[in-house]
Design an enzyme around this catalytic site. Structure first.
Site, PDB file in Angstrom:
ATOM      1  N   ASP A  46       0.847  -1.202   0.000  1.00  0.00           N
ATOM      2  CA  ASP A  46       0.000   0.000   0.000  1.00  0.00           C
ATOM      3  C   ASP A  46       0.883   1.252   0.000  1.00  0.00           C
ATOM      4  O   ASP A  46       0.379   2.373  -0.109  1.00  0.00           O
ATOM      5  CB  ASP A  46      -1.020  -0.004   1.152  1.00  0.00           C
ATOM      6  N   SER A  47       2.209   1.045   0.044  1.00  0.00           N
ATOM      7  CA  SER A  47       3.150   2.159  -0.186  1.00  0.00           C
ATOM      8  C   SER A  47       2.919   2.742  -1.577  1.00  0.00           C
ATOM      9  O   SER A  47       3.413   3.826  -1.881  1.00  0.00           O
ATOM     10  CB  SER A  47       4.595   1.682  -0.029  1.00  0.00           C
ATOM     11  N   ASP A  85      -0.945  -6.109  -0.295  1.00  0.00           N
ATOM     12  CA  ASP A  85      -1.356  -5.484   0.964  1.00  0.00           C
ATOM     13  C   ASP A  85      -2.861  -5.292   1.003  1.00  0.00           C
ATOM     14  O   ASP A  85      -3.462  -4.880  -0.001  1.00  0.00           O
ATOM     15  CB  ASP A  85      -0.714  -4.091   1.084  1.00  0.00           C
ATOM     16  N   LYS A 113      -1.268  -9.424   2.798  1.00  0.00           N
ATOM     17  CA  LYS A 113      -0.544  -8.984   4.010  1.00  0.00           C
ATOM     18  C   LYS A 113      -1.437  -8.038   4.804  1.00  0.00           C
ATOM     19  O   LYS A 113      -2.055  -7.135   4.232  1.00  0.00           O
ATOM     20  CB  LYS A 113       0.767  -8.293   3.632  1.00  0.00           C
ATOM     21  N   GLU A 115      -1.583  -5.646   8.505  1.00  0.00           N
ATOM     22  CA  GLU A 115      -0.771  -5.055   9.564  1.00  0.00           C
ATOM     23  C   GLU A 115      -1.437  -5.266  10.920  1.00  0.00           C
ATOM     24  O   GLU A 115      -2.647  -5.100  11.048  1.00  0.00           O
ATOM     25  CB  GLU A 115      -0.620  -3.540   9.323  1.00  0.00           C
ATOM     26  N   GLU A 182       9.079  -4.311  10.626  1.00  0.00           N
ATOM     27  CA  GLU A 182       9.499  -3.011  10.087  1.00  0.00           C
ATOM     28  C   GLU A 182       9.990  -2.084  11.199  1.00  0.00           C
ATOM     29  O   GLU A 182       9.305  -1.883  12.208  1.00  0.00           O
ATOM     30  CB  GLU A 182       8.316  -2.346   9.336  1.00  0.00           C
TER      31      GLU A 182
HETATM   32  O1  KIV Z   1       3.568  -1.177   1.704  1.00  0.00           O
HETATM   33  C1  KIV Z   1       4.742  -1.566   1.714  1.00  0.00           C
HETATM   34  O2  KIV Z   1       5.545  -1.262   0.819  1.00  0.00           O
HETATM   35  C2  KIV Z   1       5.159  -2.428   2.821  1.00  0.00           C
HETATM   36  C3  KIV Z   1       6.626  -2.685   2.940  1.00  0.00           C
HETATM   37  C4  KIV Z   1       7.300  -1.502   3.525  1.00  0.00           C
HETATM   38  C5  KIV Z   1       6.909  -3.908   3.706  1.00  0.00           C
HETATM   39  O3  KIV Z   1       4.382  -2.838   3.597  1.00  0.00           O
END
Ligand code: KIV
Length: 266
Positions: A46-47, A85, A113, A115, A182
């Site tokens: 989600d970055s 994500d 993934k 969080e 992280e």
């Molecule tokens: O969203 C992302 O890029 C991440 C990484 C920093 C692990 O979760």
């Protein structure tokens, strides 16, 4: 090279000689390059909100954004394991987690993934029961930025370090196949890594995790706003691309582009 499976990722924990390599990717051309470089895990993070969509945080990223990018990346990746994500707000309840994880899998993700630790155990268990493999994410979790009070290293005190370890154990028990750690001190990452049977993938967590992940645009030198200490820039893409664009502009202005060879006759 054969397709990377969850089993391969789990087995790599036993092979101290071979760390797990992971990178983010958000579109077809970069995902293809990452895959062809032999990276084990491609994460549609989600970055994407910060590095591609221009947001200040990951919080505005929607399921629509994620599905759009998962589709593009999955068309390019032939070998790596594809992790997507789940964006902020998409797994608040067990029901929404199941529904939205299904949408990401239908778009091409192989695993998702999430969080967090204890607060999301019910969601993790439900997804694992539904045969959607889950990667965990602990430490500095960007979706909880308000709660954490900024992008800060987590686990510096004994209480925090113990909490991260206990949450990692709880996630393992709930069925995740690996955990991203992280921005935690190296000692905490080492402790968690040796306490778990599943692999840990570090970002800003030192060299002792079972694998490493970075945001692709940070590694390539696209990001000019922030320079986190844990990022190694393997290229200066910003400068390289800016130079190419200036050269193109100058060539057009000076009538050096296109040349006769670059034009059609007749
Ligand atoms: O969203 C992302 O890029 C991440 C990484 C920093 C692990 O979760």
């Amino acid at each position: 090279m054969p397709k990377v499976t969850i089993k391969d990722i789990l087995n790599q924990k036993q092979n101290e000689q071979k760390k797990i390599t992971a990178l983010t990717a958000y579109d077809f051309p970069f995902a293809k390059l990452v895959d062809e470089a032999g990276i084990d895990i491609v994460l549609i993070g989600d970055s994407v909100g910060m590095v591609c969509l221009g947001y200040e945080s990951t919080l505005p990223v929607t399921m629509f954004d994620m599905i759009h990018h998962v589709k593009a990346v999955s068309r390019a990746v032939k070998r790596a394991l594809l992790v997507a994500d789940m964006p902020f707000g998409s797994y608040r309840t067990v029901r929404s987690a199941a529904r939205n994880a299904n949408r990401l899998v239908r778009a091409g993700a192989e695993t998702v993934k999430l969080e967090g630790g204890r607060k999301i155990l019910a969601q993790v268990k439900a997804l694992v029961r539904a045969q959607i493999p889950v990667m965990g994410h602990l430490g500095m979790t960007p979706q909880s930025i308000a709660e954490l009070g900024g992008y800060k290293v987590q686990g510096r005190t004994k209480e925090e370090a113990d909490r991260i370890l206990n949450e990692a154990k709880a996630l393992e028990k709930a069925g995740v196949f690996s955990i991203v750690l992280e921005c935690v001190p190296r000692s905490v990452a080492k402790r968690v890594t040796s306490a778990l049977r599943i692999p840990t993938i570090g970002i800003g967590a030192g060299p002792d995790t079972d694998g490493q992940v970075l945001v692709l645009h940070d590694l390539l030198g696209f990001e000019s706003r922030v320079h986190p200490r844990f990022v190694r820039r393997y290229a200066e893409a910003n400068q390289m691309i800016a130079k190419a664009l200036r050269e193109y502009r100058n060539d057009v202005l000076r009538k050096k582009f296109p040349s006769a060879k670059e034009s059609f006759e007749g």
